[in-house]
Design an enzyme around this catalytic site. Structure first.
Site, PDB file in Angstrom:
ATOM      1  N   GLU A 227       1.237  -1.056   0.013  1.00 17.77           N
ATOM      2  CA  GLU A 227       0.195  -0.156   0.403  1.00 17.77           C
ATOM      3  C   GLU A 227       0.590   0.902   0.024  1.00 17.77           C
ATOM      4  O   GLU A 227       2.477   1.389   0.139  1.00 17.77           O
ATOM      5  CB  GLU A 227      -1.052   0.276   1.156  1.00 17.77           C
ATOM      6  N   GLY A 368       6.426  -0.559   4.267  1.00 19.12           N
ATOM      7  CA  GLY A 368       5.655  -0.682   3.883  1.00 19.12           C
ATOM      8  C   GLY A 368       5.487  -0.508   2.587  1.00 19.12           C
ATOM      9  O   GLY A 368       7.015  -1.236   2.224  1.00 19.12           O
ATOM     10  N   GLU A 369       4.649  -0.459   1.679  1.00 21.55           N
ATOM     11  CA  GLU A 369       4.861  -0.771  -0.259  1.00 21.55           C
ATOM     12  C   GLU A 369       4.487  -1.875  -0.441  1.00 21.55           C
ATOM     13  O   GLU A 369       4.437  -2.542  -1.405  1.00 21.55           O
ATOM     14  CB  GLU A 369       5.925  -0.114  -0.166  1.00 21.55           C
ATOM     15  N   GLY A 370       4.468  -2.962   0.416  1.00 25.27           N
ATOM     16  CA  GLY A 370       5.014  -4.690   0.199  1.00 25.27           C
ATOM     17  C   GLY A 370       6.560  -4.877  -0.114  1.00 25.27           C
ATOM     18  O   GLY A 370       6.573  -5.622  -0.134  1.00 25.27           O
TER      19      GLY A 370
END
Length: 405
Positions: A227, A368-370
């Site tokens: 995300e 985050g970001e994966g």
């Protein structure tokens, strides 16, 4: 809030973003999306209303465990790798599971609440990071490239339009090393949830449909969640506090790096939000009142992936919040999840405990970001290789443990 029945009705999704807000409307002004109708496919699934079955199969589980126990190693010597292999086998229903065409989905959107100063970074960082994902310079871009993960970036509600790209047509799937931008914009950020609901019930339902429809369109049997959205740790803390009854002050962290004064201000704002939406106690009501477009779209994606028995690799605090909502709608979702890591956000520890989840890594990640999901991915690959390729004692002609030992 109950989603309208999908079967036999047009399936709503957004292929084109709404127009840019007119001058004077404000960065987070909401546009009125025009839904695109498409007939439901054979695999259409209303994840919020149709039951997702448990994977419990004692005979199958016993057979796979027997195979693991009789590999050329002392019993349990590969520790949690053995547990991971068993879990993946049970999700896919395969004695020798093979992970195929893994899809990393990074859901991006802005939050009206960011205007209250709950983040150390300005809202422009959301769209700038989306461009960084597409240019290949972000952490998740590097890790996805390294591990052969197809990188899908989903604009669920970023407060900016993005230029057209060659890969834009919906019939084009992501190629290795070529990030794909999916346009599923519901507006230019949610409304400020300290003043009213972040989104309407209709917008929330459309977000869930967008997520489910996108998963149905993508190949493979594994989905990695990521995300991007300035202010979305606030949504995760609010959902945890409301759905699990945790004290808000104890599950709210510094996010992108607030100092002590900034964190105190953030907690104060979130207390206001929680009080304002005291009646939003059901999962989807809480999601609409205090969530984000990216979180709601992710919930739909998780429900669809669970219905299709894909392996769902969960990243950090915000992606776990989406899984929390999905699991309150469909508890069997959790049987399909592999939790990649325990993040540095204080709320994540408690959220994982509520879900009964034991993550693979504990590296104090909070990007985050994966990124955490991508870092954990090789462990899933190794677990499958162990189960599928490692010889048994009988195959290798190796003596088993002595009965006298």
């Amino acid at each position: 809030m109950v989603l309208p029945e999908l079967r036999g009705a047009p399936y709503l999704r957004l292929c084109n973003p709404p127009a840019t807000p007119a001058p004077g409307q404000g960065r987070f002004a909401m546009s009125t999306p025009t839904p695109h109708s498409a007939a439901p496919t054979e695999h259409s699934h209303d994840g919020a209303n149709a039951a997702i079955a448990s994977l419990a199969d004692a005979a199958f589980t016993q057979r796979v465990q027997h195979a693991i126990d009789h590999k050329t190693k002392p019993l349990g010597a590969l520790g949690r790798l053995e547990q991971l292999a068993l879990r993946i086998a049970c999700i896919l229903g395969q004695d020798r599971p093979v992970l195929q065409q893994p899809q990393m989905l990074v859901f991006a959107a802005d939050h009206g609440l960011a205007a209250r100063g709950v983040s150390a970074y300005p809202v422009d960082v959301t769209w700038q990071m989306v461009e960084n994902f597409m240019a290949g310079g972000a952490a998740v871009s590097v890790l996805a490239r390294q591990h052969g993960l197809a990188l899908n970036v989903v604009d669920c509600g970023v407060a900016r339009d993005f230029p057209a790209r060659e890969q834009d047509p919906d019939d084009k799937l992501p190629q290795p090393g070529q990030p794909r931008l999916w346009r599923r914009k519901l507006g230019y950020g949610t409304r400020d949830c300290s003043q009213g609901p972040a989104m309407t019930a209709t917008e929330c339902a459309m977000a869930l449909r967008n997520g489910a429809a996108l998963v149905r369109q993508l190949p493979g049997n594994a989905l990695l969640l990521g995300e991007m959205g300035i202010g979305n740790t606030s949504s995760a803390s609010l959902l945890l506090a409301r759905l699990c009854g945790e004290p808000l002050a104890e599950v709210t962290g510094a996010g992108t790096g607030l100092d002590a004064a900034g964190l105190a201000r953030k907690i104060g704002v979130l207390q206001e939000v929680l009080q304002l939406h005291a009646q939003a106690t059901e999962p989807l009501d809480a999601l609409a009142a205090m969530g984000g477009f990216e979180v709601a779209t992710m919930v739909g994606a998780v429900l669809q992936a669970a219905a299709e028995r894909r392996v769902i690799v969960v990243d950090g605090f915000i992606t776990t919040a989406a899984v929390l909502v999905a699991s309150r709608l469909q508890p069997a979702v959790l049987e399909r999840c592999v939790f990649s890591h325990r993040s540095g956000e204080p709320g994540h520890v408690r959220m994982l405990a509520h879900l009964g989840a034991e993550p693979l890594l504990d590296w104090q990640l909070r990007l985050g970001e994966g990124s955490g999901a991508a870092l954990a991915w090789p462990l899933l690959v190794s677990a499958c290789a162990m189960l599928g390729e490692m010889a048994s004692f009988a195959q290798a002609g190796v003596s088993t443990r002595s009965e006298q030992a």
